[in-house]
Design a protein around this motif. Structure first.
Motif, PDB file in Angstrom:
ATOM      1  N   ALA A  88       0.836  -1.202   0.000  1.00 20.78           N
ATOM      2  CA  ALA A  88       0.000   0.000   0.000  1.00 20.78           C
ATOM      3  C   ALA A  88       0.872   1.254   0.000  1.00 20.78           C
ATOM      4  O   ALA A  88       1.840   1.340   0.772  1.00 20.78           O
ATOM      5  CB  ALA A  88      -0.904   0.009   1.236  1.00 20.78           C
ATOM      6  N   PRO A  89       0.582   2.245  -0.832  1.00 17.39           N
ATOM      7  CA  PRO A  89       1.323   3.508  -0.801  1.00 17.39           C
ATOM      8  C   PRO A  89       1.315   4.085   0.616  1.00 17.39           C
ATOM      9  O   PRO A  89       0.262   4.190   1.242  1.00 17.39           O
ATOM     10  CB  PRO A  89       0.540   4.395  -1.779  1.00 17.39           C
ATOM     11  N   THR A  90       2.487   4.459   1.101  1.00 18.69           N
ATOM     12  CA  THR A  90       2.639   4.820   2.516  1.00 18.69           C
ATOM     13  C   THR A  90       3.236   6.210   2.676  1.00 18.69           C
ATOM     14  O   THR A  90       4.266   6.530   2.078  1.00 18.69           O
ATOM     15  CB  THR A  90       3.534   3.798   3.234  1.00 18.69           C
ATOM     16  N   LEU A 111      13.986   7.160  13.319  1.00 17.14           N
ATOM     17  CA  LEU A 111      13.385   5.829  13.218  1.00 17.14           C
ATOM     18  C   LEU A 111      12.530   5.705  11.952  1.00 17.14           C
ATOM     19  O   LEU A 111      12.478   4.640  11.318  1.00 17.14           O
ATOM     20  CB  LEU A 111      12.531   5.533  14.450  1.00 17.14           C
ATOM     21  N   ASN A 112      11.849   6.782  11.575  1.00 12.36           N
ATOM     22  CA  ASN A 112      11.036   6.762  10.363  1.00 12.36           C
ATOM     23  C   ASN A 112      11.914   6.679   9.112  1.00 12.36           C
ATOM     24  O   ASN A 112      11.564   6.010   8.139  1.00 12.36           O
ATOM     25  CB  ASN A 112      10.132   7.995  10.296  1.00 12.36           C
ATOM     26  N   ARG A 113      13.044   7.364   9.132  1.00 11.23           N
ATOM     27  CA  ARG A 113      13.953   7.297   7.988  1.00 11.23           C
ATOM     28  C   ARG A 113      14.487   5.873   7.811  1.00 11.23           C
ATOM     29  O   ARG A 113      14.597   5.366   6.694  1.00 11.23           O
ATOM     30  CB  ARG A 113      15.088   8.288   8.171  1.00 11.23           C
ATOM     31  N   GLU A 114      14.802   5.221   8.935  1.00  7.58           N
ATOM     32  CA  GLU A 114      15.281   3.844   8.864  1.00  7.58           C
ATOM     33  C   GLU A 114      14.187   2.919   8.320  1.00  7.58           C
ATOM     34  O   GLU A 114      14.457   2.027   7.506  1.00  7.58           O
ATOM     35  CB  GLU A 114      15.726   3.372  10.244  1.00  7.58           C
ATOM     36  N   ALA A 115      12.955   3.140   8.780  1.00  6.92           N
ATOM     37  CA  ALA A 115      11.847   2.311   8.302  1.00  6.92           C
ATOM     38  C   ALA A 115      11.570   2.563   6.829  1.00  6.92           C
ATOM     39  O   ALA A 115      11.304   1.622   6.060  1.00  6.92           O
ATOM     40  CB  ALA A 115      10.593   2.590   9.136  1.00  6.92           C
ATOM     41  N   GLN A 116      11.618   3.827   6.424  1.00  5.57           N
ATOM     42  CA  GLN A 116      11.367   4.160   5.015  1.00  5.57           C
ATOM     43  C   GLN A 116      12.340   3.438   4.087  1.00  5.57           C
ATOM     44  O   GLN A 116      11.969   3.000   2.999  1.00  5.57           O
ATOM     45  CB  GLN A 116      11.458   5.669   4.800  1.00  5.57           C
ATOM     46  N   GLU A 118       5.358   2.399  -2.973  1.00  7.42           N
ATOM     47  CA  GLU A 118       5.377   3.856  -3.136  1.00  7.42           C
ATOM     48  C   GLU A 118       5.339   4.474  -1.744  1.00  7.42           C
ATOM     49  O   GLU A 118       4.512   4.105  -0.911  1.00  7.42           O
ATOM     50  CB  GLU A 118       4.168   4.321  -3.942  1.00  7.42           C
ATOM     51  N   ASN A 119       6.238   5.416  -1.460  1.00  5.57           N
ATOM     52  CA  ASN A 119       6.269   5.986  -0.116  1.00  5.57           C
ATOM     53  C   ASN A 119       6.831   7.405  -0.139  1.00  5.57           C
ATOM     54  O   ASN A 119       7.482   7.819  -1.100  1.00  5.57           O
ATOM     55  CB  ASN A 119       7.093   5.104   0.835  1.00  5.57           C
ATOM     56  N   ARG A 120       6.572   8.100   0.956  1.00  2.00           N
ATOM     57  CA  ARG A 120       7.065   9.474   1.102  1.00  2.00           C
ATOM     58  C   ARG A 120       7.207   9.786   2.580  1.00  2.00           C
ATOM     59  O   ARG A 120       6.379   9.354   3.397  1.00  2.00           O
ATOM     60  CB  ARG A 120       6.086  10.451   0.447  1.00  2.00           C
TER      61      ARG A 120
END
Length: 442
Positions: free
Chosen positions: A373-375, A389-394, A400-402
């Motif tokens: 799912a686009p996230t 932590l979000n940068r590591e998860a991304q 598709e993500n942002r």
């Protein structure tokens, strides 16, 4: 307890009434509690819905003792034995009837919005209530339907005492009830949510039914009707409380997941949900944990448990009869963001989009690469630890993500204008991606 709420009871009752589908039946709900039940039955049968307005005529000096009942069109059913025994004069009877007739007419106008009642002459009439206790109202409703010309009457209720057929057998041609317990004290004991149905809810039910009927005539198919109500969502062995809001012609429904379990009480979630509603999106803001479960801090970080609850809520939403299956999105906060991504990664989840607000997507761990799912990950610019932590998860996402950073915002987005930016970002992401997701065989 047999039912979560009246809607749940209506769906279960409808499963026992399939033999009436295609018989040109008319469904009559008894205001007020019987109407939400009748809505589900009418939708499942594809039948027209109307209200059956009944007003008891109480003995003047003992109003709880019924001496008859009245219905629309001048219909009246009088118990001559009670009138004679109570020595009620014709003048007293006329006075009580006039007073109750005024109340009946006022409610009829309000519930129907000025529309004429559905004709019953020569038709099969299905009378529906949320349960039977003494049976006096149901008996009066059946008699009034008969007096209005019904050719056949079916009385259907979700729950009734074990001897209910002896009480009502002569007033209906068929009786349907899935539960007839012996330990019966009151109808409400068999519902998790038996709050009083207000007039506004009856009006909303009737307006939604009118919209469904018009849509069915125009397009030949059903659609997701507008609604805004408290719901009970069955998730395994527990019932999760929440609020479902679906604007007219909603593009899809966004489920809110908050790790602490208190999604429906979170002012930030409610703020964002209201913004999504204005953007034409439905929302289900509900608790992932019960109050008892929330006491144990370990449950807040049990991503697998939270994800299963979210998946169960999604199945509940998609399984409601009488509506098209909606596109579904997830809005997660805190550990709820990890639960949203975990659930979205499940095979066959068919989630249209995911948004995380100040979340911990890293807790989804090995599930991240499986998310399709686009996230959108939204983090405050001054929430440095969570941002890292979000940068590591991304970096582990393959969909598709942002990553969107709200300048100057801290973890709770309490700064002026910060939550407005979150709402705008989330609304744009969901609107762009909430096209219905087709089901594909696996």
């Amino acid at each position: 307890m047999f039912f979560l709420d009246r809607r749940d009871a209506g769906r279960k009752l409808a499963a026992r009434l399939g033999h009436l589908k295609g018989t040109e039946v008319v469904v009559l709900g008894l205001p007020r509690g019987g109407v939400p039940v009748a809505v589900e039955v009418a939708e499942a049968l594809g039948a027209p819905l109307d209200v059956c307005l009944v007003r008891k005529l109480g003995v003047p000096f003992q109003p709880e003792l019924g001496m008859g009942a009245i219905g629309e069109g001048g219909v009246r059913v009088i118990n001559d034995d009670v009138v004679r025994t109570a020595r009620v004069t014709p003048e007293e009877l006329a006075e009580v009837e006039a007073r109750e007739r005024e109340v009946l007419d006022t409610r009829a106008r309000r519930y129907r919005g000025g529309r004429e009642p559905v004709g019953l002459r020569g038709r099969t009439v299905l009378v529906v209530d949320d349960g039977v206790a003494t049976g006096s109202t149901a008996r009066a409703a059946c008699r009034i339907a008969r007096a209005r010309g019904a050719a056949r009457i079916v009385l259907a209720v979700p729950v009734a005492p074990h001897d209910w057929t002896a009480r009502l057998g002569e007033d209906a041609d068929e009786l349907v009830c899935p539960h007839t317990p012996r330990d019966f004290f009151a109808v409400g004991q068999f519902y998790a949510d038996f709050d009083q149905t207000e007039d506004d809810e009856v009006v909303a039910c009737m307006e939604a039914e009118l919209a469904r009927a018009v849509s069915t005539r125009r397009t030949g198919r059903r659609h997701v009707v507008p609604e805004d109500r408290e719901v009970g969502v069955r998730a395994g062995a527990v019932v999760l409380r929440g609020r479902l809001t679906v604007p007219e012609d909603a593009a899809g429904v966004v489920l809110f997941a908050h790790g602490s379990g208190s999604s429906r009480h979170s002012p930030r979630n409610r703020f964002v949900a209201a913004g999504l509603n204005r953007a034409g999106l439905g929302t289900l803001v509900f608790d992932l944990l019960t109050e008892e479960e929330e006491i144990h801090r370990a449950n807040v970080f049990d991503t697998g448990l939270l994800a299963r609850r979210l998946a169960d809520a999604t199945a509940w939403l998609r399984g409601r009869p009488g509506t098209e299956e909606p596109a579904v999105g997830y809005f997660g906060a805190s550990t709820g963001a990890a639960a949203a991504l975990w659930a979205a990664a499940e095979p066959g989840a068919r989630i249209a989009a995911v948004v995380s607000r100040g979340g911990r997507p890293d807790l989804a761990g090995p599930r991240l690469p499986a998310v399709t799912a686009p996230t959108l990950l939204i983090v405050g610019g001054h929430d440095q630890l969570v941002l890292d932590l979000n940068r590591e998860a991304q970096a582990r996402l393959r969909c598709e993500n942002r990553l969107a950073v709200v300048p100057g915002a801290t973890h709770l987005f309490e700064e002026p204008g910060a939550l407005e930016q979150v709402t705008e970002l989330a609304g744009g992401w969901f609107t762009d991606h909430m096209a219905p997701v087709p089901h594909t065989a696996t």
